[in-house]
Design an enzyme around this catalytic site. Sequence first.
Site, PDB file in Angstrom:
ATOM      1  N   SER A 151       0.943 -10.991  -5.220  1.00  0.00           N
ATOM      2  CA  SER A 151       1.743 -12.219  -5.269  1.00  0.00           C
ATOM      3  C   SER A 151       0.902 -13.429  -4.868  1.00  0.00           C
ATOM      4  CB  SER A 151       2.950 -12.113  -4.343  1.00  0.00           C
ATOM      5  OG  SER A 151       3.735 -10.996  -4.681  1.00  0.00           O
TER       6      SER A 151
HETATM    7  N1  SAM Z   1       3.314  -6.949  -2.159  1.00  0.00           N
HETATM    8  C1  SAM Z   1       2.303  -6.813  -3.164  1.00  0.00           C
HETATM    9  C2  SAM Z   1       0.964  -7.301  -2.727  1.00  0.00           C
HETATM   10  O1  SAM Z   1       0.847  -7.832  -1.610  1.00  0.00           O
HETATM   11  O2  SAM Z   1       0.011  -7.120  -3.499  1.00  0.00           O
HETATM   12  C3  SAM Z   1       2.729  -7.452  -4.468  1.00  0.00           C
HETATM   13  C4  SAM Z   1       3.195  -6.450  -5.403  1.00  0.00           C
HETATM   14  S1  SAM Z   1       3.697  -6.781  -7.021  1.00  0.00           S
HETATM   15  C5  SAM Z   1       4.188  -8.441  -7.129  1.00  0.00           C
HETATM   16  C6  SAM Z   1       5.230  -5.849  -7.003  1.00  0.00           C
HETATM   17  C7  SAM Z   1       5.029  -4.367  -6.849  1.00  0.00           C
HETATM   18  O3  SAM Z   1       6.320  -3.739  -6.824  1.00  0.00           O
HETATM   19  C8  SAM Z   1       4.262  -3.695  -7.980  1.00  0.00           C
HETATM   20  O4  SAM Z   1       3.131  -3.055  -7.442  1.00  0.00           O
HETATM   21  C9  SAM Z   1       5.253  -2.682  -8.579  1.00  0.00           C
HETATM   22  O5  SAM Z   1       4.649  -1.488  -9.013  1.00  0.00           O
HETATM   23  C10 SAM Z   1       6.170  -2.460  -7.379  1.00  0.00           C
HETATM   24  N2  SAM Z   1       7.508  -1.929  -7.679  1.00  0.00           N
HETATM   25  C11 SAM Z   1       8.342  -2.238  -8.710  1.00  0.00           C
HETATM   26  N3  SAM Z   1       9.489  -1.546  -8.592  1.00  0.00           N
HETATM   27  C12 SAM Z   1       9.386  -0.792  -7.469  1.00  0.00           C
HETATM   28  C13 SAM Z   1      10.244   0.131  -6.795  1.00  0.00           C
HETATM   29  N4  SAM Z   1      11.455   0.418  -7.266  1.00  0.00           N
HETATM   30  N5  SAM Z   1       9.810   0.719  -5.665  1.00  0.00           N
HETATM   31  C14 SAM Z   1       8.567   0.455  -5.175  1.00  0.00           C
HETATM   32  N6  SAM Z   1       7.704  -0.401  -5.757  1.00  0.00           N
HETATM   33  C15 SAM Z   1       8.116  -1.026  -6.886  1.00  0.00           C
END
Ligand code: SAM
Length: 211
Positions: free
Chosen positions: A61
């Site tokens: 993000s």
């Molecule tokens: N917090 C992260 C960072 O600091 O890099 C940003 C991550 S990205 C914007 C959102 C993440 O949510 C992705 O890696 C995606 O695979 C994950 N995601 C989507 N749906 C999810 C779920 N139901 N449970 C866990 N992770 C999920």
Amino acid sequence: MGILDTSREEMIQLLRERGITDEQVLRSMNTVPRERFIPEPFDKRAYEDSALPIGRGQTISQPYTVAFMTQALQAPAGGKVLEIGTGSGYQAAVLAEMGFRVFSIEREPELLSFARRKIDSLGYRIATKGGDGTVGWSEYAPYSAIVVTAGAPGIPDPLLDQLEDGGRLVIPVGNLDVQTIMICTRRGDSHETEEVVGFKFVPLIGKKGWK
Ligand code: SAM
């Protein structure tokens, strides 16, 4: 400035200009090396205020979003914080650097193992697991705060249920193009909600998310 196009101090200055006032958040983001959580060649752009690719079609993000959501959590010192969407591991590291007990869930195994390596190499103590975070992590509940880092179609009930009384859930909710960040504070069996518009996230996929 070294090999980085923009420095960490410049990022902190920009976050202040954009209205981030929580000194603990700013101190943590001034300490955690964001470049270590971003694969090459995008690591050079680590201190730009932008989301960057981390593989599997996902992104780390934007720093402003991380700062905004972390500031909105208002978790008490040493509180338990659950993150849904570990991604690169950066947000989890920012929370751990602030002294919270951090739990984080990621559905993409490849991203989780990348994040785990980074977290361990920097010495942060963070509990992670692979799976669908839309159902939370009941084993360690209740949490002082929960942050969801992917855009959801609605608020997953299990996450509200796993908050302690007065605890806050910060979650982007909307359609697949644009989301509103909802800040929900649990009050007994109900909750109060505050909304902040205009953010863009990758989709939250799961039982209580997008199919
Ligand atoms: N917090 C992260 C960072 O600091 O890099 C940003 C991550 S990205 C914007 C959102 C993440 O949510 C992705 O890696 C995606 O695979 C994950 N995601 C989507 N749906 C999810 C779920 N139901 N449970 C866990 N992770 C999920």
